[in-house]
Design a protein around this motif. Structure first.
Motif, PDB file in Angstrom:
ATOM      1  N   ALA A  62      -2.024   5.237  -7.895  1.00  0.00           N
ATOM      2  CA  ALA A  62      -2.259   4.076  -8.754  1.00  0.00           C
ATOM      3  C   ALA A  62      -2.652   2.852  -7.933  1.00  0.00           C
ATOM      4  N   ILE A  63      -1.956   2.626  -6.830  1.00  0.00           N
ATOM      5  CA  ILE A  63      -2.297   1.483  -5.958  1.00  0.00           C
ATOM      6  C   ILE A  63      -3.687   1.677  -5.377  1.00  0.00           C
ATOM      7  N   ALA A  64      -4.053   2.916  -5.076  1.00  0.00           N
ATOM      8  CA  ALA A  64      -5.383   3.193  -4.508  1.00  0.00           C
ATOM      9  C   ALA A  64      -6.490   2.812  -5.489  1.00  0.00           C
ATOM     10  N   GLN A  65      -6.251   2.948  -6.786  1.00  0.00           N
ATOM     11  CA  GLN A  65      -7.280   2.597  -7.764  1.00  0.00           C
ATOM     12  C   GLN A  65      -7.408   1.080  -7.903  1.00  0.00           C
ATOM     13  N   LEU A  66      -6.289   0.363  -7.732  1.00  0.00           N
ATOM     14  CA  LEU A  66      -6.282  -1.082  -7.950  1.00  0.00           C
ATOM     15  C   LEU A  66      -6.438  -1.899  -6.672  1.00  0.00           C
ATOM     16  N   ALA A  69      -4.789  -6.064  -3.513  1.00  0.00           N
ATOM     17  CA  ALA A  69      -4.717  -7.361  -4.187  1.00  0.00           C
ATOM     18  C   ALA A  69      -4.042  -7.266  -5.554  1.00  0.00           C
ATOM     19  N   VAL A  70      -4.377  -6.239  -6.323  1.00  0.00           N
ATOM     20  CA  VAL A  70      -3.911  -6.155  -7.710  1.00  0.00           C
ATOM     21  C   VAL A  70      -2.721  -5.203  -7.868  1.00  0.00           C
ATOM     22  N   GLY A  71      -2.711  -4.099  -7.140  1.00  0.00           N
ATOM     23  CA  GLY A  71      -1.699  -3.063  -7.326  1.00  0.00           C
ATOM     24  C   GLY A  71      -0.260  -3.561  -7.254  1.00  0.00           C
ATOM     25  N   GLY A 229      -9.224  -1.464  -3.673  1.00  0.00           N
ATOM     26  CA  GLY A 229      -8.966  -0.050  -3.932  1.00  0.00           C
ATOM     27  C   GLY A 229     -10.196   0.812  -3.754  1.00  0.00           C
ATOM     28  N   VAL A 230     -10.261   1.918  -4.482  1.00  0.00           N
ATOM     29  CA  VAL A 230     -11.387   2.840  -4.340  1.00  0.00           C
ATOM     30  C   VAL A 230     -12.703   2.078  -4.551  1.00  0.00           C
ATOM     31  N   GLY A 301       2.593   4.753   0.640  1.00  0.00           N
ATOM     32  CA  GLY A 301       1.763   5.917   0.342  1.00  0.00           C
ATOM     33  C   GLY A 301       0.287   5.577   0.417  1.00  0.00           C
ATOM     34  N   TYR A 302      -0.082   4.396  -0.093  1.00  0.00           N
ATOM     35  CA  TYR A 302      -1.489   3.973  -0.032  1.00  0.00           C
ATOM     36  C   TYR A 302      -1.902   3.704   1.401  1.00  0.00           C
ATOM     37  N   ALA A 303      -0.993   3.097   2.181  1.00  0.00           N
ATOM     38  CA  ALA A 303      -1.292   2.843   3.597  1.00  0.00           C
ATOM     39  C   ALA A 303      -1.492   4.155   4.349  1.00  0.00           C
ATOM     40  N   ALA A 304      -0.731   5.205   3.954  1.00  0.00           N
ATOM     41  CA  ALA A 304      -0.823   6.486   4.652  1.00  0.00           C
ATOM     42  C   ALA A 304      -2.082   7.256   4.295  1.00  0.00           C
ATOM     43  N   PHE A 305      -2.461   7.255   3.018  1.00  0.00           N
ATOM     44  CA  PHE A 305      -3.571   8.098   2.554  1.00  0.00           C
ATOM     45  C   PHE A 305      -4.826   7.314   2.216  1.00  0.00           C
ATOM     46  N   GLY A 306      -4.694   5.993   2.039  1.00  0.00           N
ATOM     47  CA  GLY A 306      -5.864   5.184   1.707  1.00  0.00           C
ATOM     48  C   GLY A 306      -6.422   5.527   0.334  1.00  0.00           C
ATOM     49  N   ASN A 307      -7.714   5.356   0.186  1.00  0.00           N
ATOM     50  CA  ASN A 307      -8.364   5.575  -1.103  1.00  0.00           C
ATOM     51  C   ASN A 307      -8.395   7.039  -1.538  1.00  0.00           C
ATOM     52  N   SER A 308      -8.038   7.939  -0.639  1.00  0.00           N
ATOM     53  CA  SER A 308      -7.999   9.367  -0.985  1.00  0.00           C
ATOM     54  C   SER A 308      -6.576   9.822  -1.311  1.00  0.00           C
ATOM     55  N   ALA A 309      -5.686   8.905  -1.693  1.00  0.00           N
ATOM     56  CA  ALA A 309      -4.297   9.243  -2.005  1.00  0.00           C
ATOM     57  C   ALA A 309      -4.241  10.292  -3.110  1.00  0.00           C
ATOM     58  N   PRO A 310      -3.444  11.363  -2.938  1.00  0.00           N
ATOM     59  CA  PRO A 310      -3.343  12.403  -3.968  1.00  0.00           C
ATOM     60  C   PRO A 310      -2.505  11.929  -5.141  1.00  0.00           C
ATOM     61  N   GLY A 311      -2.611  12.632  -6.260  1.00  0.00           N
ATOM     62  CA  GLY A 311      -1.837  12.269  -7.448  1.00  0.00           C
ATOM     63  C   GLY A 311      -0.344  12.333  -7.200  1.00  0.00           C
TER      64      GLY A 311
END
Length: 485
Positions: A62-66, A69-71, A229-230, A301-311
């Motif tokens: 979810a953070i990866a999509q936003l 700044a927004v997440g 995000g993405v 989790g977003y810092a670890a996987f970035g924009n390719s974070a799994p579900g």
């Protein structure tokens, strides 16, 4: 031996002489029901069990999509909204006075006492459809976690290039059998121990996810992350970006919702200190704890996987090693969902059983409780045939539904979208306005109405995102093929 009955259950107490003695009355609350024993600790455990689901591990997506700044801002905003409306709802447990008024045992009764009319039926429809949906969704999610343990060991043994496909049907059946047994716990008041175990499990797998994410970040093996995000044109198309943002906002909003069981949790609390004050403290503890874990898991989790974070970076195999730790985390998820299932289904059980007892008060099959002494525990379990049959049938139906509709989690997102606004925002705000007699068009009235309509927009947006996700899931679903984790 004196027998006492009410709409919730029947129980036996020791009396004195030919009538109820002092000991009998000492064990009753002001409404004639067994004395409640819940505290801030047990209520907080119920809330944490209800709120922190395995969805916490999908917040990185979810953070990866936003984006950065927004997440996190959306996470904090919805934690504040949830806490504020939960305090309003806590004041409605007793009415008209929140300290000494008549108790309302369910959300529907609260709405009936404060608003009345068609709103009662709308509340019941939103609440119980959502609760049934959650029980089906939890069956699917728990089976995926159990299946992930088997796949993790397969990957470790044969390598990551192997598909290691397996069916989650046996795990759904196993989960259902466990729930048939636990569903014989007669009511919410006896669930405290299970909620505490489930809360510990949620802390365990969340902490493991945090630790693995932090280790990945510190090891330098992390993905590309951005403020927005993405990225359109790099990670996704413009249309995908919009739909994913809708879904992410919906996921975050509904991740906090526990209003559909708040009144039932509050009904377990001791009457002194006042239930509404204790419930507000428990809500503060529960929502604060949840927010801390959500922000940490989402951001790390977003810092670890970035924009390719799994579900879900545990069941979705964001991490493969150490496989034993990933296995343990998934076992903790499954145990947590065992408890969470009960927290969300007990209101459904209570609703049906109360209606049945009111409708057929002379039917011994429905009303009679058979005391059974429990060896080595100095306690008595009260067995009821109707409870055994109806609850077993309910668990079987929800388990079969989970097997028939493996894409039901996407549908559950739609149910959550449709029930979030009325249960978490609209009814608490409307009842607060009515109870506190907030003047129409006053600054407070305008602020509360604005918040309600803003959350309605969020629900509609999230519903649109869920419908799009459901369409994609149905298109991908292949009949006769075992659902993949």
């Amino acid at each position: 031996m004196v027998t006492h009955s009410n709409n919730q259950n029947m129980y036996l107490e020791q009396g004195v002489g030919n009538g109820p003695g002092p000991e009998f009355h000492k064990n009753l609350d002001d409404d004639g029901r067994p004395r409640r024993t819940g505290t801030v600790v047990t209520a907080s455990a119920h809330i944490i069990t209800a709120v922190i689901g395995s969805g916490v591990l999908s917040l990185a997506w979810a953070i990866a999509q936003l984006g950065w700044a927004v997440g996190p801002a959306v996470l904090l905003a919805f934690s504040f909204i949830t806490y504020m409306t939960s305090t309003m709802l806590a004041d409605c447990y007793r009415s008209p006075d929140p300290l000494h008024g008549k108790r309302n045992y369910t959300y529907m009764e609260v709405v009936r006492a404060n608003l009345g009319g068609m709103k009662v039926q709308l509340c019941g429809l939103a609440q119980y459809v959502n609760l049934v949906g959650v029980s089906i969704g939890y069956t699917i999610t728990a089976s995926i976690s159990m299946m992930a343990v088997k796949r993790s060991n397969c990957f470790h043994k044969y390598g990551r290039h192997v598909k290691c496909n397996t069916s989650n049907y046996p795990f759904m059946a196993m989960f259902g059998c466990i729930q048939i047994l636990l569903s014989q716990i007669s009511n919410f008041h006896e669930l405290s121990w299970l909620s505490i175990v489930a809360a510990v499990m949620s802390f365990a797998y969340s902490s493991i996810g945090l630790g693995l994410s932090l280790a990945r970040v510190l090891g330098g093996d992390h993905g590309r992350s951005t403020l927005i995000g993405v990225t359109v044109g790099v990670d996704v198309s413009a249309t995908e970006k919009i739909w994913r943002c809708f879904q992410a906002i919906g996921d975050i909003a509904f991740a906090y919702a526990y209003s559909n069981v708040l009144i039932e949790i509050q009904d377990t609390l001791k009457s002194s200190p006042p239930e509404n004050k204790v419930m507000k403290k428990a809500s503060l503890v529960g929502v604060s704890t949840t927010s801390l874990f959500y922000i940490l898991c989402g951001c790390l989790g977003y810092a670890a996987f970035g924009n390719s974070a799994p579900g879900n970076f545990l069941t979705g195999f964001g991490f493969y090693e150490p496989f034993w730790l990933v296995d343990f985390a998934n076992v903790c998820i499954a145990i947590h969902l065992v408890g969470a299932y009960q927290v969300f289904t007990q209101p459904v059980f209570g609703f049906v059983e109360t209606r049945a007892k009111n409708r057929w008060p002379e039917n011994k099959f429905i009303t009679r409780e058979h005391p059974i002494e429990i060896p080595f525990c100095n306690g008595i379990y009260y067995f009821n045939w109707f409870r055994l049959v109806w609850r077993t049938i309910y668990v079987i139906i929800t388990t079969l539904s989970a097997m028939i509709f493996p894409f039901f989690n996407d549908f559950l997102g739609l149910l959550g979208a449709l029930s979030f606004w009325p249960l978490t925002v609209f009814f608490p705000i409307e009842m607060h306005i009515s109870q506190a007699k907030v003047p129409r068009l006053s600054p407070k009235w305008i602020a509360l109405k604005t918040l309600s309509y803003a959350c309605l927009v969020v629900s509609l947006v999230a519903a649109a995102g869920s419908i799009q996700g459901l369409i994609v899931a149905v298109e991908k679903y292949k009949p006769f093929k075992a659902p993949q984790g």
